[in-house]
Write a protein that holds these residues in place. Structure first.
Motif, mmCIF file in Angstrom:
data_model
loop_
_atom_site.group_PDB
_atom_site.id
_atom_site.type_symbol
_atom_site.label_atom_id
_atom_site.label_comp_id
_atom_site.label_asym_id
_atom_site.label_seq_id
_atom_site.Cartn_x
_atom_site.Cartn_y
_atom_site.Cartn_z
ATOM 1 N N ILE A 156 -35.873 8.495 1.778
ATOM 2 C CA ILE A 156 -36.188 8.726 0.370
ATOM 3 C C ILE A 156 -37.673 9.038 0.197
ATOM 4 O O ILE A 156 -38.048 9.967 -0.531
ATOM 5 C CB ILE A 156 -35.766 7.518 -0.489
ATOM 6 N N ALA A 157 -38.534 8.289 0.881
ATOM 7 C CA ALA A 157 -39.973 8.529 0.784
ATOM 8 C C ALA A 157 -40.326 9.902 1.319
ATOM 9 O O ALA A 157 -41.168 10.604 0.750
ATOM 10 C CB ALA A 157 -40.739 7.454 1.548
ATOM 11 N N ASN A 158 -39.676 10.305 2.407
ATOM 12 C CA ASN A 158 -39.922 11.638 2.962
ATOM 13 C C ASN A 158 -39.469 12.730 2.010
ATOM 14 O O ASN A 158 -40.125 13.752 1.860
ATOM 15 C CB ASN A 158 -39.197 11.768 4.300
ATOM 16 N N ALA A 159 -38.338 12.517 1.337
ATOM 17 C CA ALA A 159 -37.821 13.518 0.398
ATOM 18 C C ALA A 159 -38.734 13.617 -0.829
ATOM 19 O O ALA A 159 -38.960 14.717 -1.344
ATOM 20 C CB ALA A 159 -36.412 13.159 -0.025
ATOM 21 N N LEU A 160 -39.268 12.505 -1.280
ATOM 22 C CA LEU A 160 -40.138 12.522 -2.453
ATOM 23 C C LEU A 160 -41.501 13.138 -2.137
ATOM 24 O O LEU A 160 -42.147 13.680 -3.026
ATOM 25 C CB LEU A 160 -40.330 11.101 -2.995
ATOM 26 N N ARG A 161 -41.934 13.023 -0.888
ATOM 27 C CA ARG A 161 -43.213 13.583 -0.502
ATOM 28 C C ARG A 161 -43.170 15.103 -0.500
ATOM 29 O O ARG A 161 -44.182 15.757 -0.747
ATOM 30 C CB ARG A 161 -43.588 13.079 0.889
ATOM 31 N N GLY A 162 -42.031 15.676 -0.198
ATOM 32 C CA GLY A 162 -41.872 17.116 -0.263
ATOM 33 C C GLY A 162 -42.319 17.877 0.959
ATOM 34 O O GLY A 162 -42.284 19.084 0.977
#
Length: 58
Positions: free
Chosen positions: A47-53
């Motif tokens: 999730i953190a990786n997806a939010l970082r973009g």
């Protein structure tokens, strides 16, 4: 962390084969806890990786 979960699972299997039910039960419980903590960290990381973009490095 997944390595520790697998290690405790193998310890539980070996203990169960030799009839040490108490040790097998404890090792199984520890393996389950470590596995679910690993899964939780994996989900948080994804999730953190997806939010970082940013695209993951190959």
């Amino acid at each position: 962390m997944l390595g520790w979960a697998i290690t405790f699972f193998i310890i539980a299997i070996i203990a169960a084969v030799f009839g040490f039910s108490g040790i097998a039960g404890a090792a199984t419980g520890i393996a389950q806890i470590l596995f679910f903590v690993f899964v939780a960290f994996l989900v948080i990381s994804l999730i953190a990786n997806a939010l970082r973009g940013k695209a993951p490095k190959a």
